[in-house]
Each structure stands twice: as C-alpha cells, then as structure tokens.
Enzyme design. Structure first.
Site, short mmCIF file in Angstrom:
data_model
loop_
_atom_site.label_atom_id
_atom_site.label_comp_id
_atom_site.label_asym_id
_atom_site.label_seq_id
_atom_site.Cartn_x
_atom_site.Cartn_y
_atom_site.Cartn_z
N ASP A 149 0.91 -1.13 -0.02
CA ASP A 149 -0.26 0.19 -0.12
C ASP A 149 0.86 1.26 0.04
O ASP A 149 0.37 2.44 0.30
CB ASP A 149 -0.89 0.03 1.28
CG ASP A 149 -0.30 0.15 2.56
OD1 ASP A 149 0.92 0.31 2.56
OD2 ASP A 149 -0.89 0.23 3.55
N ALA A 208 4.37 -7.74 4.35
CA ALA A 208 3.57 -6.54 4.79
C ALA A 208 3.22 -6.50 5.99
O ALA A 208 2.54 -7.35 6.61
CB ALA A 208 2.35 -6.47 3.78
N TYR A 223 2.42 -5.27 18.91
CA TYR A 223 3.38 -5.53 17.67
C TYR A 223 3.43 -7.20 17.70
O TYR A 223 3.25 -8.06 17.11
CB TYR A 223 4.47 -4.75 17.37
CG TYR A 223 5.23 -5.25 16.25
CD1 TYR A 223 4.79 -5.25 14.76
CD2 TYR A 223 6.38 -5.77 16.71
CE1 TYR A 223 5.63 -5.42 14.07
CE2 TYR A 223 7.31 -6.19 15.75
CZ TYR A 223 6.94 -6.07 14.28
OH TYR A 223 7.83 -6.44 13.15
N GLY A 256 11.23 0.32 29.78
CA GLY A 256 10.72 -1.03 29.13
C GLY A 256 11.98 -1.51 28.17
O GLY A 256 11.47 -2.50 27.38
#
Ligand code: NAD
Length: 325
Positions: free
Chosen positions: A33, A73, A139, A281
């Site tokens: 995209d 992707a 993610y 983190g």
C-alpha cells in the site's frame, strides 16, 4: 520460471528480496500500500499492485497464479502498534490471516515475517525457538498470533508455511526511524557531523544485528524448503504441509556502544558517547540462536557486522551525493 507474490515488497526487506528473486529470473508481483514502502525501491521487472494486505479480495486477486508467497507487509512499528492498537492489529494479524486464507484457496506455500518481538524479555540468551513466547508489545502479540494461525493453516487447511523470526535487520534502504536498526543511520549521521553519539542509558544493551542480505537468503531458502525450489524455475515436490518457525539472527551480541565503535572505525575515528536517559521498558539483551535455521535451511555464516555496515555507509554516501546534485 517461478512466480512469486511478495507482500510488503516495496519496503526495506521486501525490496531486497524482490531484487534477488527478479535477478534470479523469477516473475515477481508485489502487493504493497506504499504506506512506508516506496515505488522507487522496486526493479522495473517487478509488477506492483497498490493495495491493502488486510483486504481479502485484493489478496486473493494478487495471489492468482503464483507458485509461492512471501508475506512481509506489516506496520513494522512497536510505537505505532501502541498508538493505534486495533488499526495495526487489522493489518498485522488480519493481513496475515488474509494471506493464509488466499493461500489455502489456491494451494500456495507461504513464507512470512515474524519477529524476535514474540519472545519479549527472555532471560535465557541466546534465545532458541523453544524459549517461552511472552510478547511485551501489541506488535509482538500480533506476530505471535500470526504464527498460531499459520500453524492452523498447515494443520487444518494444508497450507505449507515457514515463519521467520527476524532479529534486528539492517542494511541499505532502511528507514532511519526504524525501531530495529534505524539507530545505525542515526549514529552514522551523528558521527559524520562530528557530534557525540547519543545512546539510551549506558549503551550496554545488546542486540543481534543481521544483514538484510542474510535475511533474503533465509527467506529464499525457506521457500525452497516448502515450495518452488529456486527462483530460476526448478520446482521441488511440495512437502507434507507443515508450519515451521525459525530465528533469523547471527548469534552475536553487539552492544550499542560496540556498534558506535564499529561505525566510527569505518569513518576512521573513534566515537564519543553521550549517555542519555534510559528508555522505559527497553530490553537489555536480545540475541538469537541461529543453529536451527542454519541446519534446516542450509544457511552459510552471517555477514560480518563491519562488512554489512560498510554497505549501509556506501548507501548513505550515494544518498548524500544525490541530495547534492
Ligand atoms: N526490520 C526488522 O528488523 C524487522 C524485524 C522483525 C520483523 N520484521 C518484519 O519484517 C517485515 C518487513 O519489515 P521492514 O523492516 O522491511 O518494514 P517496511 O516498513 O520497510 O516494510 C513493510 C512494507 O509493508 C507495507 N505495508 C504496510 N501496511 C500495508 C498494508 N495494509 N497493505 C499492504 N502493504 C502494507 C509498507 O508499505 C512496506 O512497504 C515486517 O513484517 C516486519 O514486521 C522486520
């Protein structure tokens, strides 16, 4: 001549894969995209379909007539996944399911990008594929979800597939904003401007930096394991559908300080390090074990970091030359 679909083929890793496949004589179709990918990254021989990998109809049409699919992707950003949890989930997990679903309809083998992010903060280093998966980001959770769906795709729907857990991939064309190895472009820029190299905390964090050329070799070898034997057109007999998962890494721990020193050495100097606040983190150590992938995919030794960094430097130099003209 083998025909491949590469989703995310206009991006950093995807475009290097497309170059290699097209260079070996394969017919390559790219579905992207162009959200972070660039048309200019693609060789003329590749056909680009601009579209959304999370749209099932688009993916089905793109998959028509191919012998294998490389699925790269994704919204490859932990930060964006934190900001737009559901939106990135739609692309990162929804896109993977759309690819597996289209592959089942057409009997196409799939090699897809997973990530070291599936491990989270793993106490045992180097990390093997059998280590517990405890993602610390949306993610990473979606990448792990993709692996679970890929296992179902093989077991239930007969889609042969291999997931590759990339560690910190670096190389030419990488976005300096990349959370993985954008640090390389940032440090290179600071060194060139004669500025101190700024590290988070004490810079003692270690990462496993793997050259994009080695990642491309792993992707192609994985496809050879389950589908078209090589890009030049030899088709191997499809194996019994299976879902395999491998690390793609070097097994070498490089501290952020050592990385700065390597880059400075390429510039003929030494790095002055400026320590900044630690990132909350931040994972202290992340080094993978490459043995299983090497054995199963017949991979050679990794590109030495200095050679890989020299490639990035040459690419940055070429960019600077273009900017000046
Ligand atoms: N770079 C690394 O170190 C690393 C590490 C672990 C995993 N990965 C994974 O490897 C893959 C490639 O990453 P990269 O570093 O080349 O990132 P990239 O951003 O350069 O490539 C991703 C590509 O996907 C495209 N894309 C994004 N959303 C899309 C959508 N909805 N539909 C179609 N195309 C879309 C982008 O335009 C881009 O071309 C990703 O799946 C990423 O999660 C990368």
């Amino acid at each position: 001549m083998a025909r491949f679909l590469v989703t995310g083929g206009a991006g950093f890793i995807g475009s290097h894969l497309v170059d290699a496949l097209a260079g070996a004589g394969a017919k390559v179709r790219v579905l992207d995209d162009l959200s972070t990918g660039r048309r200019e990254n693609l060789p003329a021989a590749a056909r680009l379909i601009v579209g959304d990998v999370a749209d099932p109809g688009t993916v089905r049409a793109a998959m028509a007539g191919v012998d294998g699919c490389f699925h790269l992707a994704a919204i490859a950003s932990v930060a964006r996944a934190a900001e737009d949890w559901l939106g990135t989930h739609r692309v990162n997990l929804g896109g993977t399911i759309a690819v597996l679903d289209a592959a089942r309809a057409r009997g196409v083998p799939v090699v897809y990008a997973s990530s070291a992010a599936v491990y989270g903060d793993c106490p045992d280093q180097p990390i093997t594929e059998t280590a517990p998966t405890r993602p610390l980001s949306a993610y990473g959770a979606d990448k792990l979800g993709g692996e679970l769906h890929a296992a179902v795709a093989a077991r239930v729907f007969g889609v042969a597939n291999v997931g590759l857990r990339f560690f910190n991939v670096y190389g030419p064309r990488q976005d300096p904003g990349s959370p993985y190895s954008g640090v390389i472009s940032i440090f290179a820029g600071q060194l060139r401007r004669g500025e101190p190299v700024e590290v988070f905390g004490d810079g003692g964090q270690t990462r496993d930096f793997v050259a994009v050329a080695d990642v491309v070799a792993a992707l192609r070898a994985a496809m050879g394991r389950i589908g078209p034997g090589d890009a030049a057109g030899r088709i191997t007999t499809p194996a019994v559908p299976q879902a395999l998962v491998f690390n793609v890494c070097t097994g070498i721990a490089t501290s952020i300080r050592a990385l700065a020193a390597e880059l400075a050495a390429l510039e003929g100097g030494t790095a002055v390090i400026r320590e900044g606040p630690a990132r909350p983190g931040d994972i202290r150590h992340s080094v993978g074990c490459p043995d299983a992938a090497r054995a199963a995919l017949g991979l050679g030794p990794p590109m030495p970091l200095r050679a890989g960094l020299a490639g990035v430097r040459a690419w940055l130099d070429a960019g600077l030359r273009l900017e000046r003209t």
